[in-house]
Each structure stands twice: as C-alpha cells, then as structure tokens.
Write an enzyme that holds these catalytic residues in place. Structure first.
Site, PDB file in Angstrom:
ATOM      1  N   GLU A  37       0.832  -1.207   0.000  1.00 27.73           N
ATOM      2  CA  GLU A  37       0.000   0.000   0.000  1.00 27.73           C
ATOM      3  C   GLU A  37       0.864   1.253   0.000  1.00 27.73           C
ATOM      4  OE1 GLU A  37       0.066  -2.562   1.978  1.00 27.73           O
ATOM      5  OE2 GLU A  37      -1.772  -2.906   3.099  1.00 27.73           O
ATOM      6  N   ARG A  75      14.022 -23.272  -6.056  1.00 25.90           N
ATOM      7  CA  ARG A  75      15.102 -22.911  -5.133  1.00 25.90           C
ATOM      8  C   ARG A  75      15.120 -21.412  -4.875  1.00 25.90           C
ATOM      9  NH1 ARG A  75      20.445 -26.335  -7.004  1.00 25.90           N
ATOM     10  NH2 ARG A  75      19.709 -28.351  -6.301  1.00 25.90           N
ATOM     11  N   GLU A 109      15.297 -31.125  -0.596  1.00 26.16           N
ATOM     12  CA  GLU A 109      15.652 -31.713  -1.893  1.00 26.16           C
ATOM     13  C   GLU A 109      15.982 -33.196  -1.805  1.00 26.16           C
ATOM     14  OE1 GLU A 109      17.540 -30.096  -4.979  1.00 26.16           O
ATOM     15  OE2 GLU A 109      16.680 -28.108  -4.758  1.00 26.16           O
TER      16      GLU A 109
HETATM   17  C1  AOF Z   1       0.410  -5.066   4.597  1.00 28.95           C
HETATM   18  N1  AOF Z   1       0.982  -4.896   3.387  1.00 28.95           N
HETATM   19  O1  AOF Z   1       2.553  -5.409   1.881  1.00 28.95           O
HETATM   20  C2  AOF Z   1       2.491  -6.687   3.840  1.00 28.95           C
HETATM   21  C3  AOF Z   1       1.820  -6.895   5.084  1.00 28.95           C
HETATM   22  O2  AOF Z   1       7.535  -5.911   9.888  1.00 28.95           O
HETATM   23  P1  AOF Z   1       6.583  -5.272   8.930  1.00 28.95           P
HETATM   24  O3  AOF Z   1       6.274  -3.851   9.253  1.00 28.95           O
HETATM   25  O4  AOF Z   1       7.020  -5.465   7.491  1.00 28.95           O
HETATM   26  O5  AOF Z   1       5.179  -6.032   9.084  1.00 28.95           O
HETATM   27  C4  AOF Z   1       5.057  -7.393   8.741  1.00 28.95           C
HETATM   28  C5  AOF Z   1       3.628  -7.842   8.866  1.00 28.95           C
HETATM   29  O6  AOF Z   1       2.776  -7.050   8.045  1.00 28.95           O
HETATM   30  C6  AOF Z   1       3.433  -9.277   8.406  1.00 28.95           C
HETATM   31  O7  AOF Z   1       3.598 -10.188   9.454  1.00 28.95           O
HETATM   32  C7  AOF Z   1       1.998  -9.253   7.905  1.00 28.95           C
HETATM   33  O8  AOF Z   1       1.102  -9.389   8.991  1.00 28.95           O
HETATM   34  C8  AOF Z   1       1.871  -7.869   7.329  1.00 28.95           C
HETATM   35  N2  AOF Z   1       2.221  -7.876   5.918  1.00 28.95           N
HETATM   36  N3  AOF Z   1       0.782  -6.080   5.393  1.00 28.95           N
HETATM   37  O9  AOF Z   1      -0.455  -4.277   4.975  1.00 28.95           O
HETATM   38  C9  AOF Z   1       2.021  -5.650   2.983  1.00 28.95           C
HETATM   39  N4  AOF Z   1       3.553  -7.441   3.484  1.00 28.95           N
HETATM   40 ZN    ZN Z   2       1.144  -2.804   6.094  1.00 32.69          ZN
END
Ligand code: AOF
Ligand code: ZN
Length: 340
Positions: free
Chosen positions: A46, A181, A282
């Site tokens: 976002e 991989r 593997e």
């Molecule tokens: C989102 N948008 O693109 C992703 C999300 O350590 P941070 O701040 O990167 O947060 C990781 C957590 O955010 C991850 O465990 C999951 O719950 C969420 N991922 N959320 O709004 C994203 N990659």
């Molecule tokens: Zn987020």
C-alpha cells in the site's frame, strides 16, 4: 485484484517470511498507481503504491479506490501501520482479497478502517488471494517454515540408486527446479545426498538470490570439502546429533540436535527461529520419507521423467490437492498441496 496478485508475485523470493502483497490505486476506472512488497523489511504494498502516485495526481488519492491482495496491517513492525496511512490519505474505499492470518492483524485492520467510515469489501477472489500467501499462512498458523519436498522420479517410479549419482530429469525441468530454489529461503539435504551427489544447491539457472543451505548429518560424518560448505555468501546451517569438529568455517552455523524430539521437527523449529519461512527439502529419498511419515510437509513437487530406471530407491507416494501441472519437454512437473 488479479493485477494485485501479479504485482505481489514479483516479490516472491525476496519477501519471506513476510507475505507477497500487491496493491493498485484506481481513480474512476483508471489505474493511478501500482505497488508491491519488494523485500523483507521494506515498505508494504500500500505504501509503495501510494508513494508512486504522480505529483499531478496526488489530489485524486482521496477519491480513489485502493485494491490490495491482503488486509492492510494495523501494527508497527519493521514498518508503520498501513491502515493509518490509508486514513491519513483520505481514501474512502478499500477492496481486499485475503484477511491477514497474523494474529495481531486478523480482521483488526478491516475493523480499524471501518471505524473511520471507510467502505471495505473483503474476500475478492479470496481463494487465489489465500493461495498466494499459503507459505505465510503456514508460518502464522503452525509457527514453523512452509515445507516443500522436491524429487525427480523415473518412468517406473524410482528416484535413484543408493550411493550412486543418477540424473533423471531433462534440462528445462531443472530450470523449474532452480526457480523453486529461488523462491525458498533455505534448501535442505541429507548427508547421503551430499556424499553421493556433492551438489552446490545454488540457483545458477534462475535469477534471484541463492538460498541458505541446511545440511542434516545426524552422525556428524561429513567433511568441509563438499561444495555445500563453500563460502559463497550464503549462510549454512549444519545439524548433527554427534558433534562434528571438522566443520568449523565461520559461515557455517553448527547446531547439535537432541534425540528426545523428532529431529526434522527440531530443525524446522530452529530454522523458523532464524526467520526461515520457506524450506525446500531436496532429498534424498530417506529424508523425504521421514518428512512424509511425520506428515511434516506442505507441498510436494514431483518431476516425472521418462528415464527408464526400474530398480533402486522407490519414490515417495503423497496425496493432496493438485496445485500445478507443467510440461517441460518430456518431463512433467506436478505440484501437490498437503491438505492438513
Ligand atoms: C500489509 N501490506 O505489503 C504486507 C503486510 O515488519 P513489517 O512492518 O514489514 O510487518 C510485517 C507484517 O505485516 C506481516 O507479518 C503481515 O502481517 C503484514 N504484511 N501487510 O499491509 C504488505 N507485506
Ligand atoms: Zn502494512
């Protein structure tokens, strides 16, 4: 939403143990900007999409619809909460595919947006959205890495001959194997495979990072001369029951297992504690059998070849849902999802 999925896929191989996520900002049926989560610890999809809006279009953000493949987070991790950015930007409509299985988010992101009067629709193409984050789902639900098993088998269902290196698959399917991989955080092999094949376990044939290597040598017999122990910038995790004083290079993490718990489970726990979200096992066949016997696997990737081998080590047999079936010249690659 399909476009969000396409964008999200670009992050696969770099975002784990975070989920791949894509986002698209739409203003009156026109795409204003696109974004995705590029790498672990980096900006969320976002944030990426909103930051990519052209200066002249910034006044349109508040009247745009935000599509995102995963529920926006409402927590501060390595980055700030996406919900607050969405609110601050004045976006009034958000359309989501999957909910975030992370317990600290899990519906609270949607709640937070709704509490601010934002119109939220969730569950758009939900199945595909959940399939995309299946590894992350395993990480969150089971608190262990997502485990992929991969093997090649002959026309008659044999995977090799003990103590002998046999090449079963043809080149294009090994390209596919290298992509697997590249998508994994770590690749695991048993000591027997190291001793007979001396594999390098790199992603030579596919762009992307080379994963960490995991060597399971319960009897502590291997020496440092094998290629898996080369110092090429990849971390090596070495697990044995007996200490092996011959393994001492700095990039190798030696971990001694205890025999009161199933060893593969101990290894998976230790890897998960070291932020390994996806492990590709593997082989060889003995190691695969151990994981299958314990039902400790999530996906099996089988390369069915036309090789005429009709004796030796029988290939494992697994049951599950068909994930993918791809043809690579005369080899057929089948992905099977374990329905636990
Ligand atoms: C989102 N948008 O693109 C992703 C999300 O350590 P941070 O701040 O990167 O947060 C990781 C957590 O955010 C991850 O465990 C999951 O719950 C969420 N991922 N959320 O709004 C994203 N990659
Ligand atoms: Zn987020």
């Amino acid at each position: 939403m399909s476009r969000c999925f396409d964008l999200a896929r670009r992050g696969i191989g770099a975002v784990s143990p975070n989920p791949p996520v894509g986002a698209v900002l739409v203003h009156q049926d026109k795409i204003l900007s696109e974004g995705f989560h590029h790498y672990f610890g980096g900006p969320h999809a976002e944030v990426d999409a909103i930051s990519k809006v052209a200066e002249k279009d910034r006044s349109l953000i508040g009247s745009s619809i935000l599509y995102v493949s995963l529920e926006p987070c409402c927590i501060t991790g390595k980055t700030g909460p996406c919900t607050e950015l969405i609110i601050a930007e004045g976006i009034k409509e958000v359309r989501i595919s999957a909910l975030d299985p992370n317990r600290s988010v899990a519906g609270k992101g949607v709640e937070r947006l709704r509490s601010q009067g934002i119109h939220v629709i969730e569950g758009i193409l939900r199945e595909e959205g959940e399939q995309l984050i299946r590894a992350f789902n395993t990480n969150m639900r089971l608190e262990r890495p997502h485990i992929l098993l991969k093997w090649a088998q002959s026309k008659y269902g044999y995977s090799g001959i003990e103590g002998q290196q046999i090449w079963l698959s043809e080149t294009p399917s090994s390209l596919r194997a290298h992509r697997l991989r590249a998508e994994a955080d770590a690749i695991m092999v048993g000591a027997r495979t190291v001793a007979t094949d001396d594999p390098s376990l790199t992603t030579r044939a596919y762009p992307g990072k080379s994963p960490q290597r995991v060597i399971f040598d319960p009897n502590g017999r291997l020496t440092e001369n094998y290629k898996v122990f080369d110092d090429d910038g990849c971390l090596v995790h070495y697990y044995s029951l007996q200490p092996n004083h011959g393994i001492k290079r700095k990039h190798i993490r030696c971990v001694q297992l205890n025999d009161d718990l199933h060893m593969p489970e101990q290894i998976m726990q230790d890897l998960f504690n070291h932020q390994v979200g996806i492990v590709l096992v593997e082989g060889g066949p003995f190691l695969h059998q151990q994981f299958i016997r314990m039902n400790l696997w999530d996906e099996a990737w089988v390369i069915r070849t036309q090789h005429p081998l009709a004796h030796g080590l029988v290939s494992p047999n697994v049951h599950g849902v068909l994930l993918a079936k791809e043809q690579a010249e005369r080899d057929t690659i089948i992905g099977i999802l374990n329905e636990k």
